[in-house]
Scaffold this active site. Sequence first.
Site, PDB file in Angstrom:
ATOM      1  N   ARG A  54       9.613   3.382 -10.879  1.00 60.08           N
ATOM      2  CA  ARG A  54       8.911   4.436 -10.127  1.00 60.08           C
ATOM      3  C   ARG A  54       8.835   5.738 -10.936  1.00 60.08           C
ATOM      4  NH1 ARG A  54       8.253   0.380  -8.262  1.00 60.08           N
ATOM      5  NH2 ARG A  54       8.694  -0.363  -6.173  1.00 60.08           N
ATOM      6  N   SER A  73       8.004   2.735   1.385  1.00 60.47           N
ATOM      7  CA  SER A  73       9.460   2.816   1.233  1.00 60.47           C
ATOM      8  C   SER A  73       9.856   4.271   1.043  1.00 60.47           C
ATOM      9  CB  SER A  73       9.919   2.014   0.014  1.00 60.47           C
ATOM     10  OG  SER A  73       9.692   0.653   0.251  1.00 60.47           O
ATOM     11  N   GLU A 132      11.693   8.308  -2.632  1.00 63.74           N
ATOM     12  CA  GLU A 132      10.552   7.825  -3.413  1.00 63.74           C
ATOM     13  C   GLU A 132       9.308   8.621  -2.982  1.00 63.74           C
ATOM     14  OE1 GLU A 132      10.184   3.520  -3.668  1.00 63.74           O
ATOM     15  OE2 GLU A 132       8.007   3.705  -3.668  1.00 63.74           O
TER      16      GLU A 132
HETATM   17  C1  LIG Z   1       2.470   0.631   4.317  1.00 59.55           C
HETATM   18  C2  LIG Z   1       2.761   1.053   2.903  1.00 59.55           C
HETATM   19  C3  LIG Z   1       3.219   0.105   1.989  1.00 59.55           C
HETATM   20  C4  LIG Z   1       3.513   0.488   0.667  1.00 59.55           C
HETATM   21  N1  LIG Z   1       3.969  -0.466  -0.201  1.00 59.55           N
HETATM   22  C5  LIG Z   1       4.274  -0.104  -1.471  1.00 59.55           C
HETATM   23  C6  LIG Z   1       4.774  -1.076  -2.407  1.00 59.55           C
HETATM   24  O1  LIG Z   1       4.892  -2.259  -2.121  1.00 59.55           O
HETATM   25  N2  LIG Z   1       5.090  -0.631  -3.657  1.00 59.55           N
HETATM   26  C7  LIG Z   1       4.943   0.668  -4.033  1.00 59.55           C
HETATM   27  O2  LIG Z   1       5.252   1.005  -5.178  1.00 59.55           O
HETATM   28  N3  LIG Z   1       4.469   1.584  -3.176  1.00 59.55           N
HETATM   29  C8  LIG Z   1       4.120   1.237  -1.914  1.00 59.55           C
HETATM   30  N4  LIG Z   1       3.653   2.185  -1.048  1.00 59.55           N
HETATM   31  C9  LIG Z   1       3.524   3.588  -1.470  1.00 59.55           C
HETATM   32  C10 LIG Z   1       2.127   3.956  -2.018  1.00 59.55           C
HETATM   33  O3  LIG Z   1       1.146   3.133  -1.460  1.00 59.55           O
HETATM   34  C11 LIG Z   1       2.059   3.843  -3.521  1.00 59.55           C
HETATM   35  O4  LIG Z   1       3.052   4.639  -4.097  1.00 59.55           O
HETATM   36  C12 LIG Z   1       0.668   4.271  -4.054  1.00 59.55           C
HETATM   37  O5  LIG Z   1       0.565   3.852  -5.379  1.00 59.55           O
HETATM   38  C13 LIG Z   1       0.427   5.770  -3.963  1.00 59.55           C
HETATM   39  O6  LIG Z   1      -0.933   6.037  -4.304  1.00 59.55           O
HETATM   40  P1  LIG Z   1      -1.747   7.214  -3.604  1.00 59.55           P
HETATM   41  O7  LIG Z   1      -3.074   7.271  -4.249  1.00 59.55           O
HETATM   42  O8  LIG Z   1      -1.736   7.042  -2.130  1.00 59.55           O
HETATM   43  O9  LIG Z   1      -0.848   8.451  -4.018  1.00 59.55           O
HETATM   44  P2  LIG Z   1      -0.670   9.804  -3.183  1.00 59.55           P
HETATM   45  O10 LIG Z   1       0.160   9.546  -1.996  1.00 59.55           O
HETATM   46  O11 LIG Z   1      -1.986  10.457  -2.999  1.00 59.55           O
HETATM   47  O12 LIG Z   1       0.177  10.657  -4.205  1.00 59.55           O
HETATM   48  C14 LIG Z   1       1.483  10.265  -4.563  1.00 59.55           C
HETATM   49  C15 LIG Z   1       1.950  11.150  -5.724  1.00 59.55           C
HETATM   50  O13 LIG Z   1       1.118  10.873  -6.854  1.00 59.55           O
HETATM   51  C16 LIG Z   1       0.452  12.058  -7.273  1.00 59.55           C
HETATM   52  N5  LIG Z   1      -0.918  11.673  -7.657  1.00 59.55           N
HETATM   53  C17 LIG Z   1      -1.838  11.010  -6.890  1.00 59.55           C
HETATM   54  N6  LIG Z   1      -2.977  10.848  -7.594  1.00 59.55           N
HETATM   55  C18 LIG Z   1      -2.781  11.404  -8.811  1.00 59.55           C
HETATM   56  C19 LIG Z   1      -3.598  11.560  -9.970  1.00 59.55           C
HETATM   57  N7  LIG Z   1      -4.851  11.097 -10.037  1.00 59.55           N
HETATM   58  N8  LIG Z   1      -3.056  12.195 -11.028  1.00 59.55           N
HETATM   59  C20 LIG Z   1      -1.784  12.668 -11.000  1.00 59.55           C
HETATM   60  N9  LIG Z   1      -0.972  12.561  -9.927  1.00 59.55           N
HETATM   61  C21 LIG Z   1      -1.471  11.935  -8.841  1.00 59.55           C
HETATM   62  C22 LIG Z   1       0.490  13.029  -6.105  1.00 59.55           C
HETATM   63  O14 LIG Z   1       0.534  14.361  -6.581  1.00 59.55           O
HETATM   64  C23 LIG Z   1       1.800  12.642  -5.428  1.00 59.55           C
HETATM   65  O15 LIG Z   1       2.876  13.316  -6.047  1.00 59.55           O
HETATM   66  C24 LIG Z   1       3.340   1.830   0.272  1.00 59.55           C
HETATM   67  C25 LIG Z   1       2.856   2.779   1.197  1.00 59.55           C
HETATM   68  C26 LIG Z   1       2.555   2.391   2.489  1.00 59.55           C
HETATM   69  C27 LIG Z   1       2.046   3.422   3.441  1.00 59.55           C
END
Ligand SMILES: Cc1cc2nc3c(=O)[nH]c(=O)nc-3n(C[C@H](O)[C@H](O)[C@H](O)COP(=O)(O)OP(=O)(O)OC[C@H]3O[C@@H](n4cnc5c(N)ncnc54)[C@H](O)[C@@H]3O)c2cc1C
Length: 324
Positions: free
Chosen positions: A174, A223, A318
């Site tokens: 992560r 998580s 996380e």
């Molecule tokens: C139901 C559910 C299940 C999930 N299962 C998993 C799993 O199995 N494994 C896992 O690892 N995660 C999981 N997640 C967490 C999440 O989906 C992942 O971490 C996902 O990759 C986050 O992407 P996002 O675009 O939504 O990021 P965001 O929530 O928009 O941002 C997360 C972080 O990344 C930064 N960020 C976002 N985009 C950029 C960019 N373009 N450049 C620089 N920084 C950026 C943001 O500033 C923030 O700090 C889950 C979440 C949910 C709700």
Amino acid sequence: MIDKLREKLGEGVLENEALSRHCTFKIGGPARYFFIAKSKKEVRRAVEAVGDLGINFFVFSGGSNVLFSDDGFDGLVIKVNSSELTVYVMNCRIVADAGASLSKIVEAAMENGLTGLEWAAGIPGTVGGAVRGNAGAYGHAMGESVEEIEALRIKNKKSRIKNYGKEDCKFGYRESIFKREGGVILKVVLKLAPGDKNKIKEEMDKIFAARDGKIPTDSSAGSFFKNIEVTDEIVKIIKEHTHEDVPPDYIQKGKIPAAWLIGQCDLKGKQIGGAKISEKHANFIVNTGEATAADVIALSSLVKMKVRDEVGVQLEEEVEYVGF
Ligand SMILES: Cc1cc2nc3c(=O)[nH]c(=O)nc-3n(C[C@H](O)[C@H](O)[C@H](O)COP(=O)(O)OP(=O)(O)OC[C@H]3O[C@@H](n4cnc5c(N)ncnc54)[C@H](O)[C@@H]3O)c2cc1C
């Protein structure tokens, strides 16, 4: 300030936009200013605008790994929504804008007979967010498939585009260089391998089924805490506190699930305000409907304290806290 922002970015800049509308937790107060960047160019323009105007900014994408504060964010929140996606079947590459949905990429890989991303089936959010946090599941993580990243480096309020090879990204559990040092991911090049479409689909269906049985469907940010790296020291400490052995399966995989540690403290179902430890998965804090960020923080603090006292382990979030 809104006029100056609109001069630079157009009429699309919003004022006092509720952040709860833009994240899977459905929690969060207003962003003073809010802008949806629909292309790499617009992302860069927005970052340059805040540099010129000297205001605070925060960049996010899918909103599936963040907890926005009840007070919102005092500055410009930039949502990366650039979503171009090209599959190069012959050389097994997918080139995607950072704001492309991860599930669309996983689906496109399958449709084109490219293997390597099946494990990511069902993970919400964008590929940019997944690269930044090196999202992972079932023993795999995003960094494995990354070949190159294009990102904006921001220094002294000026931005410049930089390309990163896989090694430069310094992926860990992560972790990535973007998480440690900042920068806005603009474009991702993924290197996959040729595979059989039916087998890829079968594997994805297995993953969907496994997740269905395990992942809560209530609003959450995934998580909440990171799993814990296995060391002899940690295993000993847990035994001393709980008089239980860490299951051999966890030791073999090298990670002790935070859900197991939280389960040791009998916290499933514990609720503060509208925030609750899911009965289905102890590492999910869910919003039962009216949760505030303050409820979530109070509950996560309780979890950390209990796990520290009763299991001897310090949990680390996380989920990213924004605007606190
Ligand atoms: C139901 C559910 C299940 C999930 N299962 C998993 C799993 O199995 N494994 C896992 O690892 N995660 C999981 N997640 C967490 C999440 O989906 C992942 O971490 C996902 O990759 C986050 O992407 P996002 O675009 O939504 O990021 P965001 O929530 O928009 O941002 C997360 C972080 O990344 C930064 N960020 C976002 N985009 C950029 C960019 N373009 N450049 C620089 N920084 C950026 C943001 O500033 C923030 O700090 C889950 C979440 C949910 C709700």
